[in-house]
Motif scaffolding. Structure first.
Motif, PDB file in Angstrom:
ATOM      1  N   TYR A 162       0.800  -1.223   0.000  1.00 34.55           N
ATOM      2  CA  TYR A 162       0.000   0.000   0.000  1.00 34.55           C
ATOM      3  C   TYR A 162       0.840   1.282   0.000  1.00 34.55           C
ATOM      4  O   TYR A 162       0.471   2.256  -0.674  1.00 34.55           O
ATOM      5  N   PRO A 163       1.971   1.338   0.717  1.00 35.05           N
ATOM      6  CA  PRO A 163       2.823   2.524   0.559  1.00 35.05           C
ATOM      7  C   PRO A 163       3.327   2.705  -0.869  1.00 35.05           C
ATOM      8  O   PRO A 163       3.371   3.833  -1.376  1.00 35.05           O
ATOM      9  N   SER A 164       3.708   1.614  -1.537  1.00 39.79           N
ATOM     10  CA  SER A 164       4.164   1.732  -2.927  1.00 39.79           C
ATOM     11  C   SER A 164       3.011   2.128  -3.835  1.00 39.79           C
ATOM     12  O   SER A 164       3.203   2.865  -4.815  1.00 39.79           O
ATOM     13  N   LEU A 165       1.802   1.673  -3.521  1.00 32.23           N
ATOM     14  CA  LEU A 165       0.630   2.070  -4.296  1.00 32.23           C
ATOM     15  C   LEU A 165       0.352   3.562  -4.136  1.00 32.23           C
ATOM     16  O   LEU A 165       0.077   4.263  -5.110  1.00 32.23           O
ATOM     17  N   ALA A 166       0.426   4.069  -2.899  1.00 35.27           N
ATOM     18  CA  ALA A 166       0.205   5.495  -2.654  1.00 35.27           C
ATOM     19  C   ALA A 166       1.261   6.335  -3.361  1.00 35.27           C
ATOM     20  O   ALA A 166       0.955   7.384  -3.942  1.00 35.27           O
ATOM     21  N   SER A 167       2.510   5.880  -3.321  1.00 37.34           N
ATOM     22  CA  SER A 167       3.590   6.599  -3.990  1.00 37.34           C
ATOM     23  C   SER A 167       3.375   6.624  -5.498  1.00 37.34           C
ATOM     24  O   SER A 167       3.512   7.658  -6.152  1.00 37.34           O
ATOM     25  N   LEU A 168       3.044   5.477  -6.062  1.00 38.96           N
ATOM     26  CA  LEU A 168       2.820   5.370  -7.500  1.00 38.96           C
ATOM     27  C   LEU A 168       1.660   6.259  -7.944  1.00 38.96           C
ATOM     28  O   LEU A 168       1.733   6.939  -8.972  1.00 38.96           O
ATOM     29  N   CYS A 169       0.595   6.277  -7.156  1.00 40.29           N
ATOM     30  CA  CYS A 169      -0.579   7.092  -7.499  1.00 40.29           C
ATOM     31  C   CYS A 169      -0.244   8.579  -7.457  1.00 40.29           C
ATOM     32  O   CYS A 169      -0.644   9.342  -8.342  1.00 40.29           O
ATOM     33  N   SER A 170       0.506   9.011  -6.440  1.00 40.39           N
ATOM     34  CA  SER A 170       0.840  10.432  -6.323  1.00 40.39           C
ATOM     35  C   SER A 170       1.769  10.881  -7.443  1.00 40.39           C
ATOM     36  O   SER A 170       1.747  12.038  -7.846  1.00 40.39           O
ATOM     37  N   GLN A 171       2.590   9.973  -7.963  1.00 43.73           N
ATOM     38  CA  GLN A 171       3.552  10.314  -9.010  1.00 43.73           C
ATOM     39  C   GLN A 171       2.950  10.252 -10.412  1.00 43.73           C
ATOM     40  O   GLN A 171       3.379  10.985 -11.304  1.00 43.73           O
ATOM     41  N   HIS A 379     -11.430   4.709   1.418  1.00 42.22           N
ATOM     42  CA  HIS A 379     -10.513   4.801   0.274  1.00 42.22           C
ATOM     43  C   HIS A 379     -10.592   6.165  -0.399  1.00 42.22           C
ATOM     44  O   HIS A 379      -9.619   6.605  -1.031  1.00 42.22           O
ATOM     45  N   SER A 380     -11.733   6.823  -0.276  1.00 39.90           N
ATOM     46  CA  SER A 380     -11.889   8.172  -0.830  1.00 39.90           C
ATOM     47  C   SER A 380     -11.802   9.230   0.251  1.00 39.90           C
ATOM     48  O   SER A 380     -12.025  10.406  -0.014  1.00 39.90           O
ATOM     49  N   GLY A 381     -11.487   8.805   1.465  1.00 40.44           N
ATOM     50  CA  GLY A 381     -11.345   9.725   2.576  1.00 40.44           C
ATOM     51  C   GLY A 381      -9.916   9.813   3.044  1.00 40.44           C
ATOM     52  O   GLY A 381      -9.063  10.430   2.400  1.00 40.44           O
ATOM     53  N   VAL A 382      -9.609   9.154   4.138  1.00 41.63           N
ATOM     54  CA  VAL A 382      -8.278   9.271   4.731  1.00 41.63           C
ATOM     55  C   VAL A 382      -7.188   8.679   3.845  1.00 41.63           C
ATOM     56  O   VAL A 382      -6.061   9.181   3.822  1.00 41.63           O
ATOM     57  N   SER A 383      -7.496   7.608   3.095  1.00 43.56           N
ATOM     58  CA  SER A 383      -6.458   6.951   2.297  1.00 43.56           C
ATOM     59  C   SER A 383      -5.909   7.840   1.200  1.00 43.56           C
ATOM     60  O   SER A 383      -4.710   7.812   0.900  1.00 43.56           O
ATOM     61  N   VAL A 384      -6.781   8.633   0.573  1.00 36.60           N
ATOM     62  CA  VAL A 384      -6.322   9.518  -0.497  1.00 36.60           C
ATOM     63  C   VAL A 384      -5.932  10.894   0.040  1.00 36.60           C
ATOM     64  O   VAL A 384      -5.229  11.654  -0.624  1.00 36.60           O
ATOM     65  N   ASN A 385      -6.353  11.214   1.258  1.00 38.82           N
ATOM     66  CA  ASN A 385      -6.025  12.508   1.839  1.00 38.82           C
ATOM     67  C   ASN A 385      -4.525  12.694   2.021  1.00 38.82           C
ATOM     68  O   ASN A 385      -4.007  13.813   1.960  1.00 38.82           O
ATOM     69  N   VAL A 386      -3.789  11.591   2.229  1.00 40.75           N
ATOM     70  CA  VAL A 386      -2.335  11.687   2.381  1.00 40.75           C
ATOM     71  C   VAL A 386      -1.698  12.222   1.109  1.00 40.75           C
ATOM     72  O   VAL A 386      -0.672  12.909   1.146  1.00 40.75           O
ATOM     73  N   GLN A 387      -2.296  11.944  -0.042  1.00 40.21           N
ATOM     74  CA  GLN A 387      -1.767  12.452  -1.305  1.00 40.21           C
ATOM     75  C   GLN A 387      -2.119  13.920  -1.503  1.00 40.21           C
ATOM     76  O   GLN A 387      -1.408  14.638  -2.200  1.00 40.21           O
ATOM     77  N   ASP A 388      -3.212  14.360  -0.909  1.00 37.42           N
ATOM     78  CA  ASP A 388      -3.534  15.788  -0.918  1.00 37.42           C
ATOM     79  C   ASP A 388      -2.498  16.569  -0.112  1.00 37.42           C
ATOM     80  O   ASP A 388      -2.052  17.647  -0.515  1.00 37.42           O
ATOM     81  N   LEU A 389      -2.124  16.015   1.037  1.00 39.89           N
ATOM     82  CA  LEU A 389      -1.244  16.724   1.963  1.00 39.89           C
ATOM     83  C   LEU A 389       0.217  16.674   1.556  1.00 39.89           C
ATOM     84  O   LEU A 389       0.938  17.662   1.698  1.00 39.89           O
TER      85      LEU A 389
END
Length: 467
Positions: A162-171, A379-389
């Motif tokens: 999941y960290p690699s997924l969040a990184s990939l999505c933000s990039q 998934h549309s709340g706190v999980s994606v909020n990290v990419q906003d911040l």
């Protein structure tokens, strides 16, 4: 001399409108504009993003097939190896101990070299380890020790996903489409639980618990091979010390920036909320099969292992489409994130509490299905909020969040086993889950934001710019 003060929730767009007029006249601001345009060119085109979304959805599905194999087989394995509830809790909770240790390093490496490389290597490793689990059980004089160790290693290897997924999505994904991608890929967790719940229950009845691990592990290895062959075009996922230290796809965060980041109330709120969300979800995931087996012994396993997750999949997709639609219509991003989290933690807790008073199987399945359906809104709340911040370090920050969530998951899974054995009732467990959810929701509603806080350059938002 005119002085322009920066305010508002969407400072990035305000700065962009100024930079586009005359980037050179703003010095470093113009350079930042060029950097933003360079980042935009690295985003996937929509057709490519759709292909990756499908592949990542399948990968997350298989991840959960391997993860849920143990809870599905726990009752049968406990009977065969004569485990108590505490020993079952130890075997189930060992996964989360391993899951704690690789979150941050997985996110950091993904931010530096790309999330797809980290995801591929880890999938090959945890797939092989899952297939090897029955061997550990049968060739050990103490199966509880060997299986606990095996599940610890699987958690260790899955911790980077999941960290690699969040990184990939933000990039690679534009902001207006991140909610859809994260909710779609996140639905893979429910699809995987659904698949292994249905197929795993049938394999358990027709063959043996070992077959569940063999099939889950082999499919994960096959997915890793196909991803390497067709998406990465056979290129080796090589991670070098040089790429970790100097290069990378994102600018390197300094220690000072990290300290400043963790002082932000919004960042602390995201971590605390994700901790609560993850721990309650892991507890339900680990103990629900046992709850149904013991409370309704005549019920078919495929029913309670399939229906809740069948509800969760469209619910997750709906939450992603809804959040992206609301943002595209001009609603404040922070408000949308809070709304999604209200459904995820607030409404779901109501149905969790309803489980305390139900004594019929259809009602129990209905309440669990509603609980899991509303939980997917995170998934549309706190999980994606990290990419906003913090898009520049989303992988590492998500790793911190998931580490906290996994650690609390270990405690809650084990403590739930203790409560069940001590009280001979599931009411205390469901009440505990609801209480943790409400605490996390209150924190998020009060402190959550959606403005970017990860780079010093955005401090200009609060500074005066002289023209």
């Amino acid at each position: 001399m005119a002085i322009l003060q920066k305010h508002g929730k969407n400072s990035g767009s305000d700065l962009a409108s100024l930079r586009e007029g005359d980037p050179d006249s703003f010095g470093p601001v113009g350079a930042h504009s060029q950097k933003k345009r360079a980042e935009a060119t690295s985003y996937w085109p929509r057709p490519v993003a759709r292909i990756w979304t499908a592949v990542l959805l399948l990968g997350t599905c298989l991840l959960y097939c391997a993860r849920v194999a143990m809870p599905i087989c726990a009752v049968t394995m406990a009977d065969q190896f004569k485990w108590s509830k505490k020993e079952s809790g130890m075997a189930l909770g060992s996964f989360f101990w391993g899951y704690c240790f690789t979150q941050v390093i997985g996110g950091y490496v993904s931010d530096r070299v790309g999330g797809e490389k980290v995801m591929l290597l880890s999938a090959a490793a945890w797939g092989a380890m899952t297939a090897f689990t029955p061997v550990l059980a049968h060739f050990s004089s103490q199966p509880i020790i060997s299986l606990t160790l095996g599940r610890f290693l699987v958690g260790l290897l899955q911790g980077v996903h999941y960290p690699s997924l969040a990184s990939l999505c933000s990039q690679k994904v534009v902001e207006s489409e991140r909610g859809f991608l994260m909710s779609t890929v996140g639905s893979g967790s429910y699809l995987g639980t659904l698949v292994i719940g249905g197929a795993g229950s049938l394999m358990l009845d027709m063959y043996s618990w070992e077959s569940v691990f063999y099939v889950s592990g082999f499919l994960a290895l096959l997915w890793a091979y196909c991803m390497w062959k067709y998406l990465l075009k056979g290129e080796g996922p090589i991670i070098t010390l040089e790429s970790l230290g100097g290069g990378g796809t994102q600018p390197k965060m300094t220690r000072r920036n990290w300290l400043r980041l963790f002082k932000q109330p919004a960042v602390c709120a995201v971590i605390i909320t994700h901790l609560c969300t993850a721990s309650t979800f892991f507890t339900l995931l680990s103990w629900l099969p046992t709850y149904f087996k013991e409370t309704f012994p005549d019920a078919k396993g495929w029913v309670f292992n399939v229906i809740p997750w069948l509800v969760a999949i469209p619910s997750s997709l709906f939450s992603g489409c809804l959040s992206d639609h609301l943002i595209s219509q001009g609603f404040d991003t922070a408000v949308v994130r809070k709304l999604m989290q209200f459904f995820s933690m607030g409404v779901s807790s109501i149905f969790t509490l309803f489980l305390c008073g139900t004594n019929t199987f259809p009602m129990a399945v209905a309440f669990v299905s509603a609980t899991m359906g509303f939980t997917t809104f995170s998934h549309s709340g706190v999980s994606v909020n990290v990419q906003d911040l913090a898009p520049s370090c989303a992988g590492a920050l998500f790793g911190v969040m998931n580490t906290c969530g996994a650690f609390s998951g270990v405690i809650m899974v084990y403590f739930s086993g203790y409560l069940i054995e001590a009280t001979a009732s599931w009411t205390s467990v469901f009440a505990l889950i609801s209480l943790v959810n409400i605490l996390g929701l209150a924190t998020f509603l009060v402190f959550a934001e959606a403005r970017r806080v990860d780079i010093d350059g955005l401090k200009a938002r609060y500074h005066t710019i002289h023209i």
